[in-house]
Design a protein around this motif. Structure first.
Motif, PDB file in Angstrom:
ATOM      1  N   MET A   1       0.918  -1.337   0.018  1.00 22.88           N
ATOM      2  CA  MET A   1       0.108  -0.247  -0.050  1.00 22.88           C
ATOM      3  C   MET A   1       0.753   1.219   0.256  1.00 22.88           C
ATOM      4  O   MET A   1       1.926   1.288   0.591  1.00 22.88           O
ATOM      5  N   ILE A   2       0.446   2.187  -0.650  1.00 26.26           N
ATOM      6  CA  ILE A   2       1.042   3.630  -0.687  1.00 26.26           C
ATOM      7  C   ILE A   2       0.065   4.714  -0.110  1.00 26.26           C
ATOM      8  O   ILE A   2      -1.116   4.676  -0.820  1.00 26.26           O
ATOM      9  N   THR A   3       0.590   5.320   0.806  1.00 26.43           N
ATOM     10  CA  THR A   3      -0.157   6.504   1.313  1.00 26.43           C
ATOM     11  C   THR A   3       0.358   7.697   1.241  1.00 26.43           C
ATOM     12  O   THR A   3       1.575   7.836   1.757  1.00 26.43           O
ATOM     13  N   VAL A   4      -0.073   8.675   0.646  1.00 27.71           N
ATOM     14  CA  VAL A   4       0.187  10.124   0.429  1.00 27.71           C
ATOM     15  C   VAL A   4      -0.661  10.847   1.261  1.00 27.71           C
ATOM     16  O   VAL A   4      -1.835  10.863   1.135  1.00 27.71           O
ATOM     17  N   GLU A   5      -0.055  11.641   2.283  1.00 31.61           N
ATOM     18  CA  GLU A   5      -0.956  12.507   3.111  1.00 31.61           C
ATOM     19  C   GLU A   5      -0.575  13.993   3.005  1.00 31.61           C
ATOM     20  O   GLU A   5       0.770  14.353   3.476  1.00 31.61           O
ATOM     21  N   ARG A   6      -1.590  14.711   2.598  1.00 31.37           N
ATOM     22  CA  ARG A   6      -1.004  16.471   2.787  1.00 31.37           C
ATOM     23  C   ARG A   6       0.238  16.681   2.215  1.00 31.37           C
ATOM     24  O   ARG A   6       0.790  17.562   2.981  1.00 31.37           O
ATOM     25  N   LEU A   7       0.748  15.945   1.116  1.00 35.59           N
ATOM     26  CA  LEU A   7       2.020  16.656   0.652  1.00 35.59           C
ATOM     27  C   LEU A   7       2.072  17.797  -0.031  1.00 35.59           C
ATOM     28  O   LEU A   7       1.108  18.018  -0.943  1.00 35.59           O
ATOM     29  N   VAL A   8       3.006  18.352   0.466  1.00 37.79           N
ATOM     30  CA  VAL A   8       3.485  19.802  -0.319  1.00 37.79           C
ATOM     31  C   VAL A   8       4.808  19.638  -0.638  1.00 37.79           C
ATOM     32  O   VAL A   8       5.934  19.379  -0.007  1.00 37.79           O
ATOM     33  N   CYS A   9       5.181  20.008  -1.952  1.00 41.36           N
ATOM     34  CA  CYS A   9       6.464  19.941  -2.592  1.00 41.36           C
ATOM     35  C   CYS A   9       6.937  21.286  -3.208  1.00 41.36           C
ATOM     36  O   CYS A   9       5.910  21.783  -3.905  1.00 41.36           O
ATOM     37  N   ARG A  10       7.932  21.881  -2.929  1.00 41.74           N
ATOM     38  CA  ARG A  10       8.293  23.305  -3.532  1.00 41.74           C
ATOM     39  C   ARG A  10       9.778  23.106  -4.274  1.00 41.74           C
ATOM     40  O   ARG A  10      10.416  22.440  -3.769  1.00 41.74           O
ATOM     41  N   TYR A  11       9.845  23.807  -5.406  1.00 39.34           N
ATOM     42  CA  TYR A  11      11.203  24.067  -6.017  1.00 39.34           C
ATOM     43  C   TYR A  11      11.279  25.601  -5.860  1.00 39.34           C
ATOM     44  O   TYR A  11      11.047  26.018  -6.752  1.00 39.34           O
ATOM     45  N   GLY A  12      11.952  25.831  -4.887  1.00 39.04           N
ATOM     46  CA  GLY A  12      12.193  27.517  -4.779  1.00 39.04           C
ATOM     47  C   GLY A  12      10.970  27.912  -4.384  1.00 39.04           C
ATOM     48  O   GLY A  12      10.109  27.598  -3.439  1.00 39.04           O
ATOM     49  N   ASP A  13      10.483  28.909  -5.297  1.00 39.20           N
ATOM     50  CA  ASP A  13       9.394  29.881  -4.982  1.00 39.20           C
ATOM     51  C   ASP A  13       8.248  29.007  -5.815  1.00 39.20           C
ATOM     52  O   ASP A  13       7.296  29.330  -5.547  1.00 39.20           O
TER      53      ASP A  13
END
Length: 240
Positions: A1-13
């Protein structure tokens, strides 16, 4: 199973992934859909520990990918079929991967047969391979450790129609045997042929998700949504 929870990713701005949550269940193929630049690849890279999220979490079988002992024995990954050593043969690529995974070399022959690469093709240097052959080799590497989870980014790129049908059948069998498949693509028509569940992302955010049959019950709305996401002005400022 794969779980993604409220993921936020940034590249600089640049906000690449914005509060993304979903689950890929065992025994099912989860199609992760969106136009190029929607945030699909960034999300997959976060799942396998290649991109550090600004916030949120991803888990594989309940733990972060980095916490898995011998991750390749649990998760088979194909992110970029073109990123292979062009000077090695297909067989050398697999033998080296088998050594690193600690699996017997008999698995090399087994996965070559599974992905349909002949002995003659396996002896050739990867630099001479077509993109479709590289996709097959990349999938062979992903399957080498006999994982229970597959994470695949656009695996049908470069495959001819027969190869696409073969890929579809292979993933369906993998899921039928209890495996988890997370499959990203920008092609709605193809993914809906193999997926059990759909997660649609646009502009870094989830815009629709659920069982395929439920979402396709309003297929016109889903297709219209997907067309809107692929409009050029919908991708401004978004990265992969």
């Amino acid at each position: 199973m794969i779980t993604v929870e409220r993921l936020v990713c940034r590249y600089g701005d640049v906000l690449a992934v914005d509060d993304v949550s979903f689950t890929a269940e065992p025994g099912r193929v989860t199609g992760f859909l969106g136009p190029n630049g929607a945030g699909k690849s960034t999300t997959l890279r976060a799942v396998i520990g290649l991109t550090r999220p600004a916030s949120g979490a991803t888990r594989v079988n309940g733990v972060p990918y980095a916490a898995l002992a011998s991750p390749g024995r649990h998760v088979g990954v194909l992110l970029d079929a073109a990123a292979q050593h062009v000077g090695r043969s297909g067989r050398e690529t697999l033998v080296l991967a088998a050594i690193l995974l600690g699996v017997g070399r008999a698995r090399v022959d087994a996965v070559l047969e599974t992905v349909g690469l002949t002995e003659r093709e396996a002896a050739r240097r990867v630099g001479t391979y077509s993109l479709g052959m590289r996709q097959r080799l990349g999938l062979a590497v992903a399957l080498l450790g006999e994982p229970e989870i597959l994470v695949l980014d656009e695996p049908a790129n470069g495959l001819d129609p027969a190869g696409i049908r073969w890929m579809r059948d292979l993933l369906a069998r993998f899921a039928a045997d209890g495996g988890t498949v997370l499959l990203s693509s920008h092609q709605l028509a193809e993914v809906q042929r193999v997926a059990d569940d759909l997660v649609v992302i646009g502009g870094g955010r989830i815009v629709a998700q659920g069982a395929k049959d439920d979402l396709l019950a309003g297929s016109q709305d889903l297709e219209e949504l997907f067309l809107q996401l692929t409009a050029p002005d919908s991708r401004d400022g978004i990265v992969a």
